[in-house]
Design a protein around this motif. Sequence first.
Motif, PDB file in Angstrom:
ATOM      1  N   GLY A  62       0.819  -1.200   0.000  1.00  0.00           N
ATOM      2  CA  GLY A  62       0.000   0.000   0.000  1.00  0.00           C
ATOM      3  C   GLY A  62       0.853   1.250   0.000  1.00  0.00           C
ATOM      4  O   GLY A  62       2.035   1.207   0.352  1.00  0.00           O
ATOM      5  N   CYS A  63       0.222   2.364  -0.405  1.00  0.00           N
ATOM      6  CA  CYS A  63       0.975   3.617  -0.474  1.00  0.00           C
ATOM      7  C   CYS A  63       0.025   4.799  -0.480  1.00  0.00           C
ATOM      8  O   CYS A  63      -1.183   4.662  -0.626  1.00  0.00           O
ATOM      9  N   GLY A  64       0.637   5.949  -0.348  1.00  0.00           N
ATOM     10  CA  GLY A  64      -0.055   7.218  -0.455  1.00  0.00           C
ATOM     11  C   GLY A  64       0.987   8.311  -0.335  1.00  0.00           C
ATOM     12  O   GLY A  64       2.122   8.061   0.076  1.00  0.00           O
ATOM     13  N   CYS A  65       0.607   9.524  -0.706  1.00  0.00           N
ATOM     14  CA  CYS A  65       1.525  10.643  -0.552  1.00  0.00           C
ATOM     15  C   CYS A  65       0.710  11.914  -0.405  1.00  0.00           C
ATOM     16  O   CYS A  65      -0.510  11.902  -0.546  1.00  0.00           O
ATOM     17  N   PHE A  66       1.408  12.993  -0.092  1.00  0.00           N
ATOM     18  CA  PHE A  66       0.735  14.281  -0.091  1.00  0.00           C
ATOM     19  C   PHE A  66       1.648  15.328  -0.694  1.00  0.00           C
ATOM     20  O   PHE A  66       2.868  15.162  -0.736  1.00  0.00           O
ATOM     21  N   LYS A  67       1.005  16.378  -1.196  1.00  0.00           N
ATOM     22  CA  LYS A  67       1.763  17.530  -1.674  1.00  0.00           C
ATOM     23  C   LYS A  67       1.103  18.772  -1.101  1.00  0.00           C
ATOM     24  O   LYS A  67      -0.076  18.753  -0.716  1.00  0.00           O
ATOM     25  N   LYS A  68       1.865  19.839  -1.034  1.00  0.00           N
ATOM     26  CA  LYS A  68       1.337  21.099  -0.530  1.00  0.00           C
ATOM     27  C   LYS A  68       0.230  21.568  -1.463  1.00  0.00           C
ATOM     28  O   LYS A  68       0.414  21.625  -2.675  1.00  0.00           O
ATOM     29  N   TYR A  69      -0.921  21.894  -0.891  1.00  0.00           N
ATOM     30  CA  TYR A  69      -2.036  22.429  -1.678  1.00  0.00           C
ATOM     31  C   TYR A  69      -2.071  23.954  -1.584  1.00  0.00           C
ATOM     32  O   TYR A  69      -2.177  24.645  -2.573  1.00  0.00           O
ATOM     33  N   ASP A  70      -1.993  24.459  -0.360  1.00  0.00           N
ATOM     34  CA  ASP A  70      -1.856  25.895  -0.140  1.00  0.00           C
ATOM     35  C   ASP A  70      -1.111  26.098   1.176  1.00  0.00           C
ATOM     36  O   ASP A  70      -0.560  25.138   1.726  1.00  0.00           O
TER      37      ASP A  70
END
Length: 152
Positions: A62-70
């Motif tokens: 499994g995996c996931g990630c995040f990036k800056k939105y604001d």
Amino acid sequence: MNDTIKIVRTTSENLDFVHLIAVLDKSLWERYPELKANYWGNNILELNPNVIVIYKDNKAVGCGCFKKYDTNAIEIKRMFVSPEARGMGLAQTVLQELELWALDSGFTFSVLETLSKQKEAIALYQKSGYEIVENYEPYVGLSNSICMRKKI
């Protein structure tokens, strides 16, 4: 539980993450062939320092990630659990780990987009405290998109 679960913070250059994303994309295009043209550009795997890979018995499942939105928010991206590892709460574990990482990084909100046919994903996000909001860019006007938001 006899299964050994390991959560790893890594980057998008992690080969296990790259493999899981290839499986995710293949499954999405098989399930939604009519959407490929509209969504392909939103799923480019860019360099990302905020990636979680979860291992079960030393196999990436499994995996996931995040990036800056604001300034205050991150956007959850590329959530996936391989079919053989579903139903064990691993997606929720990945999501919680991403939210903790974002909180530790100074963010206070999380947003995400999923597709309307992804009933299990929508249920997971709602169970985790996300509420459906109006579609944000680049999903405005895309009727198959469901956008969600949560204070973390």
